[in-house]
Design an enzyme around this catalytic site. Structure first.
Site, PDB file in Angstrom:
ATOM      1  N   GLU A 287       0.807  -1.225   0.000  1.00 35.36           N
ATOM      2  CA  GLU A 287       0.000   0.000   0.000  1.00 35.36           C
ATOM      3  C   GLU A 287       0.837   1.270   0.000  1.00 35.36           C
ATOM      4  O   GLU A 287       0.794   2.074   0.934  1.00 35.36           O
ATOM      5  CB  GLU A 287      -0.944  -0.001   1.202  1.00 35.36           C
ATOM      6  CG  GLU A 287      -2.004  -1.075   1.153  1.00 35.36           C
ATOM      7  CD  GLU A 287      -2.992  -0.974   2.308  1.00 35.36           C
ATOM      8  OE1 GLU A 287      -2.806  -0.102   3.192  1.00 35.36           O
ATOM      9  OE2 GLU A 287      -3.957  -1.754   2.337  1.00 35.36           O
TER      10      GLU A 287
ATOM     11  N   GLU B  19      -5.209  -8.383   1.097  1.00 35.17           N
ATOM     12  CA  GLU B  19      -5.799  -8.015   2.386  1.00 35.17           C
ATOM     13  C   GLU B  19      -7.285  -7.773   2.186  1.00 35.17           C
ATOM     14  O   GLU B  19      -7.704  -7.223   1.170  1.00 35.17           O
ATOM     15  CB  GLU B  19      -5.184  -6.731   2.979  1.00 35.17           C
ATOM     16  CG  GLU B  19      -3.815  -6.881   3.586  1.00 35.17           C
ATOM     17  CD  GLU B  19      -3.323  -5.572   4.195  1.00 35.17           C
ATOM     18  OE1 GLU B  19      -4.170  -4.728   4.586  1.00 35.17           O
ATOM     19  OE2 GLU B  19      -2.095  -5.384   4.271  1.00 35.17           O
TER      20      GLU B  19
END
Length: 529
Positions: free
Chosen positions: A178, A424
């Protein structure tokens, strides 16, 4: 009809700083998160809501065998975790002269080698993330960390050490987790490490109009050059795949007004396209370049040749959706406004606990994340009521869109042929902090969240032919949740932070049943209910 691959990766994900603790264990030196959590700004604002840190976290540095036993009991065949850069590289000595690299910390390598070998021994495939936001403080002090291009060489050096140390038994690598979140929260809003921002009520230094885009550029280059080394030196000997994990909310137009449709695309451009476009297409999104102008660094012709195509798969962290309108003055998000309330006043989904990362401190309306079910991993739009494929450009009014990760953005480059992984996906339930321990283990909201997302994933694979390599839920354990400290819990395992005792929640058993259905789905088209 496409079926799940026989080696479909099912399991859970964690990150080093959020779980390991033992900040000096195996000769580890501080990361920017160690510094950030222990230092208040001149304004006196606490960087972490509850004043905590990851000094102990879930004590997984010492309890990793217990965590692996939990993985086995939950039926996981895969485990995604990150390495601590400052536990792998030794920064205890004098500052290195230009051209010389910091030495390897053999104690740190030994620790991770033991963890990885045990995972392999018990039949769990390791998915190793090189960077989950914990830059060594030594590099921050040396030249400003991600703000200086020298970080690219240091990241590649660290990656090389990891590839050489573990490449014989690790076949799944993620370079950076991320990068958008690390960029905007660390250098834009200042609410994550290293805590830099224009807003002086939050940060003592920083420039939110320039620094995030420099950092993003260096993230991309660091990723790409690490991949280059892996492909030229490791994969030809040991095999394996390597890529990056990006995050994206679903930016759904608030209504059918052209400016709101365009705003939804612009939101995706800033969050996802800022990284995915260069990596998969070879250039930054036009809307990002238009808004940022010369504040967005350029790639050299040599660099873009290395950046383009530098991911073997499309990894996505998927959590929520929002309705998008044009307007607002938050450049870090592309000057858009988002809401979870439809024009008719109804809500998109069940409200979760965790606040959205944008804060009231920076003039952004504080809002909460909502779980949106179900999820489509790439090119599809799904409905809460009826899971159905929506062809590109087709307006199907009876469907309520819940998750669009890539949509039209990468269709023209053939991303439909990429293997994808949901790296995720998770939910911070209000019940986790409101109920007593016996009650909190019955996490119904989280179960329903996972039910919706896994159903949609299977529909995407079996009915629509999407190539999905794996699904890794966040998270194996309750843990240190960054700026929220220990006030927010994502785990399928409840952790008593006073005793470090682990208690499986109902969601862990639900996902175990999902694993059984996934195995069945590799040979049939039976769907979850």
């Amino acid at each position: 009809m496409t079926k799940l691959p026989a080696d479909f990766a099912y399991g859970f994900a964690t990150a080093a700083y959020q779980t390991e603790g033992s900040p000096a264990g195996a000769n580890r030196t501080p990361s920017i998160w160690d510094t950030f959590t222990h230092k208040a700004s001149k304004s006196g604002r606490k960087p972490i809501v509850d004043g905590s840190s990851g000094d102990v976290a879930t004590d997984s540095f010492n309890r990793w065998k217990e965590d692996i036993a939990l993985l086995k009991s939950y039926g996981a065949n895969s485990y995604r975790f990150s390495l601590s850069w400052s536990r792998i590289i030794d920064f205890r000595g004098e500052t290195r002269a230009a051209g010389f690299k910091d030495p390897v910390n053999q104690e740190g390598v030994k620790f991770y080698r033991e963890v990885i070998e045990e995972l392999v021994r018990v039949g769990i495939t390791p998915f190793v993330t090189l960077y989950h936001w914990d830059l060594p403080q030594a590099l921050e002090d040396r030249y400003g960390g991600w703000l200086d291009k020298r970080v690219v060489d240091d990241f590649v050096h660290y990656a090389m050490v990891c590839f050489e140390a573990f490449g014989d038994i690790v076949k799944n690598w993620i370079t950076i987790n991320e990068p958008y979140v690390a960029t905007v929260t660390g250098y834009g809003y200042g609410i994550f490490a290293p805590g830099r921002s224009t807003y002086r009520e939050i940060a003592d230094e920083g420039n939110s109009s320039t620094e995030p885009w420099i950092v993003a550029h260096h993230f991309i280059l660091s990723h790409a050059y690490a991949v280059k080394y892996f492909r030229e030196n490791i994969s030809m000997i040991h095999g394996g795949s390597i890529g990056i994990t990006l995050d994206s909310s679903s930016y759904i137009p608030y209504d059918d007004k052209p400016e709101n449709i365009e705003a939804a695309q612009r939101g995706r451009d800033f969050q996802l396209g800022l990284f995915a476009d260069p990596i998969y297409k070879g250039y930054y999104p036009a809307s990002v370049k238009r808004i940022l102008g010369d504040r967005l660094p350029d790639f050299t012709p040599e660099e873009i040749q290395i950046v383009k195509g530098s991911s073997d798969f499309f990894g996505v962290n998927a959590y929520t959706s929002g309705l998008t309108e044009d307007g607002g003055n938050d450049e870090l998000r592309g000057n858009i406004k988002t809401t979870f309330t439809r024009p008719d006043g109804t809500e998109l989904g069940t409200q979760g606990l965790l606040q959205f990362c944008l804060s009231k401190w920076v003039g952004i309306e504080s809002t909460t994340l909502l779980s949106k079910v179900p999820v489509a991993t790439r090119l599809y739009v799904y409905s809460t009521a009826t899971i159905a494929l929506v062809p590109q450009h087709e307006n199907v009014e009876h469907l309520t869109p819940c998750y669009i990760v890539v949509a039209e953005l990468y269709l023209e480059i053939g991303l439909i042929n990429y293997l994808n992984s949901v790296t995720e996906n998770g939910f911070s339930a209000k019940s986790d902090v409101e109920l007593s321990l016996p009650e909190v283990l019955h996490d119904t909201d989280r179960v329903e969240y996972f039910r919706g997302y896994t159903n949609a994933l299977l529909e995407a694979v079996v009915e629509d032919g999407v190539l999905v390599k794996g699904y890794l839920a966040w998270s194996l354990l309750d843990n240190f949740e960054w700026a929220d400290g220990y006030t927010s819990r994502f785990g399928v395992t409840y952790v008593d932070y006073d005793t470090q005792k682990r208690y499986p929640k109902d969601s862990s058993q639900f996902l175990k049943s999902v694993r059984n259905d996934l195995q069945h789905c590799s040979s049939t088209s039976v769907m979850l209910t």
